[in-house]
Design a protein around this motif. Structure first.
Motif, mmCIF file in Angstrom:
data_model
loop_
_atom_site.group_PDB
_atom_site.id
_atom_site.type_symbol
_atom_site.label_atom_id
_atom_site.label_comp_id
_atom_site.label_asym_id
_atom_site.label_seq_id
_atom_site.Cartn_x
_atom_site.Cartn_y
_atom_site.Cartn_z
ATOM 1 N N SER A 23 -13.039 3.851 -8.642
ATOM 2 C CA SER A 23 -12.865 5.258 -9.304
ATOM 3 C C SER A 23 -11.332 5.784 -9.026
ATOM 4 C CB SER A 23 -13.856 6.174 -8.457
ATOM 5 O OG SER A 23 -15.105 6.114 -8.542
ATOM 6 N N VAL A 24 -10.913 6.095 -10.501
ATOM 7 C CA VAL A 24 -9.692 6.591 -10.548
ATOM 8 C C VAL A 24 -9.450 7.815 -11.255
ATOM 9 C CG1 VAL A 24 -7.275 6.241 -11.717
ATOM 10 C CG2 VAL A 24 -8.799 4.180 -10.627
ATOM 11 N N GLY A 25 -9.670 8.731 -10.371
ATOM 12 C CA GLY A 25 -9.807 10.270 -10.695
ATOM 13 C C GLY A 25 -11.539 10.439 -11.034
ATOM 14 N N SER A 57 -1.484 0.987 -3.312
ATOM 15 C CA SER A 57 -2.140 1.211 -4.577
ATOM 16 C C SER A 57 -3.918 0.811 -4.411
ATOM 17 C CB SER A 57 -1.505 0.430 -5.783
ATOM 18 O OG SER A 57 -1.398 -0.914 -5.593
ATOM 19 N N ASP A 58 -4.057 -0.045 -3.547
ATOM 20 C CA ASP A 58 -5.494 -0.507 -3.532
ATOM 21 C C ASP A 58 -6.487 0.440 -2.754
ATOM 22 O OD1 ASP A 58 -5.178 -3.150 -4.767
ATOM 23 O OD2 ASP A 58 -4.187 -3.841 -2.686
ATOM 24 N N SER A 59 -5.966 1.501 -2.169
ATOM 25 C CA SER A 59 -6.689 2.593 -1.753
ATOM 26 C C SER A 59 -7.572 3.206 -2.640
ATOM 27 C CB SER A 59 -5.715 3.577 -1.025
ATOM 28 O OG SER A 59 -4.926 3.126 0.211
ATOM 29 N N GLY A 60 -8.844 3.568 -2.490
ATOM 30 C CA GLY A 60 -9.349 4.385 -3.508
ATOM 31 C C GLY A 60 -11.067 4.308 -2.901
ATOM 32 N N ARG A 61 -11.817 4.546 -3.919
ATOM 33 C CA ARG A 61 -13.356 4.647 -3.830
ATOM 34 C C ARG A 61 -13.879 3.324 -4.637
ATOM 35 N NH1 ARG A 61 -16.171 9.942 -5.006
ATOM 36 N NH2 ARG A 61 -15.696 9.540 -7.030
ATOM 37 N N TYR A 62 -14.517 2.596 -3.956
ATOM 38 C CA TYR A 62 -15.105 1.342 -4.674
ATOM 39 C C TYR A 62 -16.746 1.660 -4.619
ATOM 40 C CZ TYR A 62 -10.392 -0.824 -4.274
ATOM 41 O OH TYR A 62 -9.218 -1.158 -4.209
ATOM 42 N N ASN A 114 -21.365 2.194 -1.916
ATOM 43 C CA ASN A 114 -20.146 2.791 -2.267
ATOM 44 C C ASN A 114 -19.399 2.871 -0.751
ATOM 45 O OD1 ASN A 114 -20.531 4.037 -4.887
ATOM 46 N ND2 ASN A 114 -22.646 4.206 -3.882
ATOM 47 N N ILE A 115 -17.944 2.809 -0.970
ATOM 48 C CA ILE A 115 -16.844 2.661 0.023
ATOM 49 C C ILE A 115 -15.582 3.233 -0.270
ATOM 50 C CG2 ILE A 115 -18.044 0.781 1.525
ATOM 51 C CD1 ILE A 115 -15.662 -1.031 0.752
ATOM 52 N N THR A 116 -14.910 3.909 0.667
ATOM 53 C CA THR A 116 -13.522 4.103 0.240
ATOM 54 C C THR A 116 -12.671 3.253 1.228
ATOM 55 O OG1 THR A 116 -14.016 6.418 -0.168
ATOM 56 C CG2 THR A 116 -11.809 5.737 0.727
#
Length: 284
Positions: A49-51, A95-100, A115-117
């Motif tokens: 998820s990006v935004g 830049s790899d940080s985020g919700r997957y 779902n993980i962050t």
């Protein structure tokens, strides 16, 4: 009728909120993270998820073709192991940080979703010592790396998962989103320590203080809150009365006594026993 409808809506929102609980994985910069997907699935998608947008990173059934959706910068760092159905991102950066999100299908049906962050930190510290407290006390869990930097995030270890997984203590700087119905968690303004009031058995776990800079994790400082033990000695045949300091129990959730026994290996070998009075939470 309107009241019933409103109640149903609230219950639906509550259930969705429970299932949407954020799971956070902390990784060090230049380290790696492995997605372990179930075997015997036709296809799995990994997206990020990006935004408000969901970007598909790769499809396991079409990973290395020229038309693959894997971004070039990620493709160079991606390692797949078909036998174990695992996919590793190497040389992690901020830049790899985020919700997957993981989604897998078998014969057209979704059989797996996760779902993980992932939070990538420049450095990860080690807990030098545990903080001890008694039930009912108020204790400050220190954030050793905060100094005068007040841009921090507090996480609490989630023991439901095998992998070291964390959840946010606070949704923002004012409101706790975990076990904070009575406002038991607060951040001390001058030190960024996490103040836990009226300590209960569920508070004895790991905590993690993330020092942030412009939404990036600079450093991670884990700490552990432990129960302060009290030892009583008696002779064989005597009667011992052990106090239970829990004061907020109910008839539906009464305290429960548990006895722990550990055999310590030494020259002669001996048994170490202790007893704990704590809450027991029963899920439906």
């Amino acid at each position: 009728m309107a009241a019933v409808t409103e109640l149903s809506f609230l219950l639906f929102a509550l259930i969705n909120n429970i299932h949407a609980e954020e799971r956070i994985i902390i990784q060090k910069e230049r380290g790696s993270y492995t997605f372990k997907l179930p075997k015997n699935t036709n296809s799995c998608l990994i997206s990020r998820s990006v935004g408000e947008e969901k970007l598909v990173l790769w499809n396991t059934s079409d990973l290395w073709s020229n038309s693959s959706s894997v971004p070039k910068h990620l493709k160079k760092r991606l390692v797949s192991r078909v036998k174990t159905s695992s996919y590793t991102i190497r040389r992690l950066n901020h830049s790899d940080s985020g919700r997957y999100q993981e989604e897998c299908w078998t014969e057209g049906n979704v059989t797996h979703e996760n779902n993980i962050t992932i939070t990538v930190c420049t450095s990860i510290g080690w807990s030098a010592r545990g903080i001890t407290a008694r039930l009912g006390e108020t204790v400050d869990v220190p954030c050793w790396g905060a100094a005068d930097n007040l841009d921090i995030q507090w996480l609490k270890q989630d023991l439901k998962y095998e992998q070291e997984t964390w959840s946010r203590v606070f949704g923002d700087n004012m409101t706790s989103v975990m076990d904070n119905v009575r406002g038991r968690y607060q951040v001390v303004t001058n030190t960024s320590a996490l103040r836990v009031s009226n300590v209960t058995a569920t508070d004895f776990t790991g905590y993690n203080c993330l020092v942030m800079h412009q939404q990036q994790c600079v450093s991670s400082y884990p700490e552990e809150l432990r129960l302060q033990s009290e030892t009583t000695y008696h002779s064989v045949g005597e009667t011992a009365v052990l106090p239970c300091t829990i004061t907020d129990s109910t008839d539906e959730q009464p305290p429960r006594w548990m006895k722990f026994i550990i055999f310590l290996k030494s020259t002669f070998g001996f048994l170490l026993t202790w007893t704990l009075c704590s809450h027991v939470f029963v899920s439906e």
